[in-house]
Design a protein around this motif. Structure first.
Motif, PDB file in Angstrom:
ATOM      1  N   UNK A  75      35.861  48.439  43.248  1.00 25.35           N
ATOM      2  CA  UNK A  75      35.482  47.389  42.310  1.00 25.35           C
ATOM      3  C   UNK A  75      35.454  46.030  43.000  1.00 25.35           C
ATOM      4  N   UNK A  76      34.772  45.093  42.386  1.00 24.30           N
ATOM      5  CA  UNK A  76      34.662  43.748  42.935  1.00 24.30           C
ATOM      6  C   UNK A  76      35.952  42.958  42.687  1.00 24.30           C
ATOM      7  N   UNK A  77      36.270  41.981  43.562  1.00 25.33           N
ATOM      8  CA  UNK A  77      37.462  41.138  43.343  1.00 25.33           C
ATOM      9  C   UNK A  77      37.318  40.312  42.072  1.00 25.33           C
ATOM     10  N   UNK A  78      38.411  40.163  41.350  1.00 25.67           N
ATOM     11  CA  UNK A  78      38.373  39.465  40.058  1.00 25.67           C
ATOM     12  C   UNK A  78      39.455  38.404  39.908  1.00 25.67           C
ATOM     13  N   UNK A  79      40.347  38.304  40.879  1.00 26.78           N
ATOM     14  CA  UNK A  79      41.503  37.425  40.692  1.00 26.78           C
ATOM     15  C   UNK A  79      41.093  35.975  40.468  1.00 26.78           C
ATOM     16  N   UNK A  80      40.101  35.493  41.213  1.00 27.63           N
ATOM     17  CA  UNK A  80      39.686  34.093  41.086  1.00 27.63           C
ATOM     18  C   UNK A  80      39.184  33.798  39.672  1.00 27.63           C
ATOM     19  N   UNK A  81      38.366  34.713  39.137  1.00 31.31           N
ATOM     20  CA  UNK A  81      37.840  34.531  37.775  1.00 31.31           C
ATOM     21  C   UNK A  81      38.957  34.555  36.743  1.00 31.31           C
ATOM     22  N   UNK A  82      39.874  35.521  36.882  1.00 31.75           N
ATOM     23  CA  UNK A  82      40.957  35.659  35.915  1.00 31.75           C
ATOM     24  C   UNK A  82      41.910  34.477  35.964  1.00 31.75           C
ATOM     25  N   UNK A  83      42.260  34.041  37.169  1.00 29.14           N
ATOM     26  CA  UNK A  83      43.186  32.915  37.303  1.00 29.14           C
ATOM     27  C   UNK A  83      42.554  31.646  36.749  1.00 29.14           C
ATOM     28  N   UNK A  84      41.258  31.441  37.005  1.00 31.11           N
ATOM     29  CA  UNK A  84      40.571  30.256  36.483  1.00 31.11           C
ATOM     30  C   UNK A  84      40.555  30.267  34.958  1.00 31.11           C
ATOM     31  N   UNK A  85      40.307  31.425  34.363  1.00 30.63           N
ATOM     32  CA  UNK A  85      40.307  31.548  32.904  1.00 30.63           C
ATOM     33  C   UNK A  85      41.696  31.287  32.348  1.00 30.63           C
ATOM     34  N   UNK A  86      42.711  31.804  33.039  1.00 30.34           N
ATOM     35  CA  UNK A  86      44.080  31.598  32.586  1.00 30.34           C
ATOM     36  C   UNK A  86      44.489  30.133  32.730  1.00 30.34           C
TER      37      UNK A  86
ATOM     38  N   UNK B 135      42.537  27.557  32.491  1.00 31.38           N
ATOM     39  CA  UNK B 135      41.886  26.839  31.398  1.00 31.38           C
ATOM     40  C   UNK B 135      42.653  27.048  30.095  1.00 31.38           C
ATOM     41  N   UNK B 136      43.064  28.295  29.855  1.00 31.24           N
ATOM     42  CA  UNK B 136      43.847  28.593  28.646  1.00 31.24           C
ATOM     43  C   UNK B 136      45.181  27.845  28.665  1.00 31.24           C
ATOM     44  N   UNK B 137      45.855  27.860  29.806  1.00 30.30           N
ATOM     45  CA  UNK B 137      47.154  27.195  29.932  1.00 30.30           C
ATOM     46  C   UNK B 137      47.030  25.681  29.744  1.00 30.30           C
ATOM     47  N   UNK B 138      45.909  25.148  30.216  1.00 30.85           N
ATOM     48  CA  UNK B 138      45.671  23.718  30.046  1.00 30.85           C
ATOM     49  C   UNK B 138      45.538  23.347  28.575  1.00 30.85           C
TER      50      UNK B 138
END
Length: 427
Positions: free
Chosen positions: A23-34, A36-39
């Protein structure tokens, strides 16, 4: 489901695990989304704090008869009250988006799982028994069953369409005997509690074990929105959903003999004849609920329990460790038991035993607490077939075929067969 906190702290490890699974790497996308949510969550908390403080300041200003300041503070509170619902809606949307993204990420394989792309890269762990030595030619199960007159594919197709089978008479009894034998061994010798679970479940049960949302197209859904279970793993594992268990009560071990229903029945054009891949089939399921420290040992134990069924049936088989690319969505490690089928001249899967860690428990919010612990931990879940009845029937029919076309009943099944020692041609 994986823990977003773990992903933030182990981004490289997640991407490496996904790469192993193809599968493709996803950590950057997930961390960025998180982030934004945390902000948004942080901004909401600040707004809430400021609103509370301003409300107190209004009272103080009015006590000092400072009407101008009081009005200014009231305007600030009103503005916050208008702004906060929008931020709350944004927070809900971001949380839902993050959960949706996390729910489609497969589990992280254990370090000792072989890396590979498909079944060709699986690794044989060990073999048991020997292939049958005959003077007569082997046959596939559907040839044997139809010649005996106890297996009817044309009749099933007229009633239900492709990938269904009608078993009659002696073969129907043989499958029933296999199921009773498996349940008896697992409940009286292996410590599993027999359960008769629902065959129809709700969305959250399917979500809890990882069938939803990713595999919705592989399932059968009823007109009232329930789902037919693809395996008893679903209701058995969900027995502990939203529970806090006492650690000293673990492990819990459940077994069930149920019909299973799968809309997806394997690769197009493969195993179209016979009953290897069916939309409806019987399976004896094994599920274990453990603490975090016991799950790997329980995995070995569960696999041995499934193996014992094949040993007592006298069926030659091998155990393979699935590679990262062939492993199921929720598994951290899986052993497949592959039974020898003389008619196909090949080994075919008859059981999969998987350890899932806390992957399913997070989705179900299933936890445990130690005797002296204040905090709870997520349970670890395991599931396996103990074993699939249809495939066990196929294996018995093909391995116990006699030269005259009859099939000898294995000794361990004789107590369940009412004195019948051979499956013979229908009169």
């Amino acid at each position: 489901m994986l823990d977003i906190k773990w992903i933030r702290e182990n981004a490289a490890a997640l991407d490496a695990a996904l790469k192993k699974r193809g599968a493709e790497p996803l950590s950057e996308t997930l961390v960025a989304l998180d982030e934004k949510r945390r902000s948004v969550v942080s901004a909401l908390q600040e707004m809430q704090s400021r609103r509370n403080a301003a409300s107190k300041e209004i009272g103080a200003a009015m006590a000092r008869k400072d009407a101008g300041l009081a009005e200014k503070l009231k305007s600030e509170v009103a503005e916050l009250k208008n702004t906060m619902p929008e931020m709350e809606a944004q927070e809900r949307e971001l949380t839902a988006a993050l959960n949706d993204a996390l729910s489609c990420i497969p589990n992280v394989p254990l370090e000792d799982v072989p890396v590979g792309s498909d079944e060709k890269d699986n690794v044989v762990k060990h073999l048991w028994g020997t292939k049958p030595g005959w003077n007569h030619a082997p046959k596939e199960h559907f040839e044997i069953g139809e010649e005996l007159g106890w297996m009817d594919f044309e009749g099933a197709a007229r009633i239900a369409g492709a990938r269904f089978t009608i078993l009659k008479g002696q073969l129907a009894r043989l499958e029933r005997a296999l199921g009773q034998f498996m349940l008896d061994v697992h409940t009286t010798e292996h410590g599993y509690l027999e359960v008769q679970p629902p065959l129809l479940v709700r969305d959250d049960a399917m979500y809890g074990t990882g069938q939803l949302p990713k595999f919705a197209e592989d399932l059968f859904r009823t007109t009232d929105g329930r789902w037919l279970i693809p395996t008893a793993e679903v209701p058995l594992t969900n027995l502990v959903r939203e529970e806090i268990l006492e650690q000293d009560k673990l492990p819990l071990r459940f077994t069930a003999l149920t019909p299973c229903f799968r809309s997806e029945a394997g690769s197009a054009g493969r195993d179209t004849r016979g009953m290897l891949r069916q939309h409806q089939f019987m399976k004896c399921e094994l599920v274990s609920i453990t603490d975090a420290d016991s799950s790997l040992d329980e995995h070995e134990r569960m696999t041995a329990c499934a193996e014992e069924i094949l040993k007592r049936l006298g069926l030659h088989y091998r155990v393979v460790t699935l590679c990262t690319g062939d492993m199921g969505f929720g598994a951290r490690k899986t052993y497949d038991l592959e039974v020898w089928l003389p008619g196909q001249d090949s080994y075919r899967e008859i059981s999969s035993c998987s350890v899932c860690g806390d992957f399913q428990a997070r989705r179900m919010n299933a936890r445990y607490r130690g005797k002296d612990d204040k905090a709870t931990k997520f349970v670890h879940t395991l599931n396996g077939s103990g074993v699939a009845l249809g495939r066990a029937l196929i294996a018995v029919v093909e391995n116990y075929l006699n030269e005259d076309g009859s099939v000898t009943v294995p000794d361990v099944l004789l107590p369940y067969m009412g004195g019948l020692k051979k499956i013979e041609r229908a009169a």
